[in-house]
Design a protein around this motif. Structure first.
Motif, PDB file in Angstrom:
ATOM      1  N   GLU A 131       0.842  -1.199   0.000  1.00  0.00           N
ATOM      2  CA  GLU A 131       0.000   0.000   0.000  1.00  0.00           C
ATOM      3  C   GLU A 131       0.873   1.243   0.000  1.00  0.00           C
ATOM      4  OE1 GLU A 131      -1.602   0.965   4.243  1.00  0.00           O
ATOM      5  OE2 GLU A 131      -1.566  -1.236   4.077  1.00  0.00           O
ATOM      6  N   ALA A 140      -2.844   4.328  -3.808  1.00  0.00           N
ATOM      7  CA  ALA A 140      -2.549   3.261  -4.770  1.00  0.00           C
ATOM      8  C   ALA A 140      -3.540   2.121  -4.621  1.00  0.00           C
ATOM      9  CB  ALA A 140      -1.133   2.742  -4.569  1.00  0.00           C
ATOM     10  N   GLU A 141      -3.874   1.513  -5.760  1.00  0.00           N
ATOM     11  CA  GLU A 141      -4.749   0.345  -5.822  1.00  0.00           C
ATOM     12  C   GLU A 141      -4.137  -0.652  -6.802  1.00  0.00           C
ATOM     13  OE1 GLU A 141      -8.525   1.776  -7.250  1.00  0.00           O
ATOM     14  OE2 GLU A 141      -9.140   2.410  -5.254  1.00  0.00           O
ATOM     15  N   ASN A 142      -4.620  -1.881  -6.774  1.00  0.00           N
ATOM     16  CA  ASN A 142      -4.192  -2.908  -7.730  1.00  0.00           C
ATOM     17  C   ASN A 142      -2.663  -2.961  -7.846  1.00  0.00           C
ATOM     18  OD1 ASN A 142      -6.964  -3.397  -8.326  1.00  0.00           O
ATOM     19  ND2 ASN A 142      -6.921  -1.640  -9.700  1.00  0.00           N
ATOM     20  N   ILE A 143      -2.009  -3.026  -6.707  1.00  0.00           N
ATOM     21  CA  ILE A 143      -0.540  -2.968  -6.657  1.00  0.00           C
ATOM     22  C   ILE A 143       0.061  -4.328  -6.998  1.00  0.00           C
ATOM     23  CG2 ILE A 143       1.449  -2.507  -5.174  1.00  0.00           C
ATOM     24  CD1 ILE A 143      -0.480  -0.752  -3.457  1.00  0.00           C
ATOM     25  N   ASP A 144       0.974  -4.331  -7.950  1.00  0.00           N
ATOM     26  CA  ASP A 144       1.771  -5.503  -8.306  1.00  0.00           C
ATOM     27  C   ASP A 144       3.199  -5.008  -8.510  1.00  0.00           C
ATOM     28  OD1 ASP A 144       2.719  -7.962  -9.075  1.00  0.00           O
ATOM     29  OD2 ASP A 144       1.874  -7.868 -11.103  1.00  0.00           O
ATOM     30  N   TYR A 148       1.041  -0.271 -10.719  1.00  0.00           N
ATOM     31  CA  TYR A 148      -0.062  -0.030  -9.795  1.00  0.00           C
ATOM     32  C   TYR A 148      -0.975   1.020 -10.417  1.00  0.00           C
ATOM     33  CZ  TYR A 148       2.846   3.975  -8.678  1.00  0.00           C
ATOM     34  OH  TYR A 148       3.615   5.105  -8.783  1.00  0.00           O
ATOM     35  N   ASP A 149      -2.141   1.193  -9.840  1.00  0.00           N
ATOM     36  CA  ASP A 149      -3.065   2.255 -10.221  1.00  0.00           C
ATOM     37  C   ASP A 149      -3.075   3.281  -9.097  1.00  0.00           C
ATOM     38  OD1 ASP A 149      -3.729   0.614 -12.368  1.00  0.00           O
ATOM     39  OD2 ASP A 149      -5.593  -0.093 -11.451  1.00  0.00           O
ATOM     40  N   ASP A 207      -2.054   1.557 -14.486  1.00  0.00           N
ATOM     41  CA  ASP A 207      -0.790   0.956 -14.921  1.00  0.00           C
ATOM     42  C   ASP A 207       0.395   1.905 -14.818  1.00  0.00           C
ATOM     43  OD1 ASP A 207      -2.016  -1.502 -15.481  1.00  0.00           O
ATOM     44  OD2 ASP A 207      -2.666  -0.760 -17.437  1.00  0.00           O
ATOM     45  N   TYR A 215       6.419   1.287 -11.726  1.00  0.00           N
ATOM     46  CA  TYR A 215       7.151   1.412 -10.465  1.00  0.00           C
ATOM     47  C   TYR A 215       8.625   1.059 -10.676  1.00  0.00           C
ATOM     48  CZ  TYR A 215       8.018   1.103  -5.446  1.00  0.00           C
ATOM     49  OH  TYR A 215       8.499   1.290  -4.184  1.00  0.00           O
TER      50      TYR A 215
END
Length: 178
Positions: free
Chosen positions: A41, A65-69, A86-87, A101, A104
């Protein structure tokens, strides 16, 4: 058009970085920084102030941040790299804007001194837009155990493009796990 371009550049740049203030009494530093950490997060707040032809415009914002990879790896030799996407949901000035997208990807050198991590030779890109960013940064270790890392970061950056200049000031917090 220049104002919009420099402002968007600032928004994309802030997506690379995050921070907030910490309560020093809650700090726990007992683990090793070395190794791969998964970003779980982050959130930040800040402002950008754009100046074009003597006119100035300021925008305050906050991002979550959302949808973190994404992950960050600290190596024993004093280098690091991060990768992933991430978004961000950016809010401010009466609007909410999703950015999808965000890259990072970054690399550089680091030195740990107490609870401070000094970052030098930082290089990274931010998408969409693929703007390159290079600077020096300081991160504060708020918490570090074998399974959790919490970092606060604050940064002021000036971006100059033709007749426009943007000052970007942010503070926020990264939370990692492994």
């Amino acid at each position: 058009m220049k104002i919009i371009k420099v402002s968007l550049l600032g928004i994309f740049f802030i997506s690379l970085i995050s921070c907030s203030k910490d309560d020093e009494s809650k700090r726990e530093i007992s683990g090793s920084l070395i190794g791969q950490w998964n970003l779980t997060e982050f959130e930040y707040s800040g402002y950008s102030e754009t100046k074009v032809d003597g006119m100035s415009m300021r925008a305050d914002y906050a991002g979550i941040a959302e949808n973190i990879d994404a992950s960050m790896t600290f190596h024993e030799n004093g280098t690091f790299e991060s990768e992933g996407v991430y978004d961000v949901i950016l809010t401010g000035e009466g609007m909410t804007l999703p950015y999808r997208d965000i890259s990072y990807e970054s690399s550089g050198n680091y030195v740990v001194s107490g609870n401070r991590i000094d970052i030098t030779n930082f290089e990274g890109t931010s998408t969409p837009g693929a703007y390159e960013v290079a600077s020096e940064k300081e991160m504060i270790i708020v918490g570090l155990t074998d399974s959790r890392l919490v970092l606060d970061v604050s940064e002021n950056t000036t971006i100059t493009e033709e007749d426009a200049e943007a000052l970007i000031s942010i503070s926020g917090q990264y939370v990692f796990s492994r």
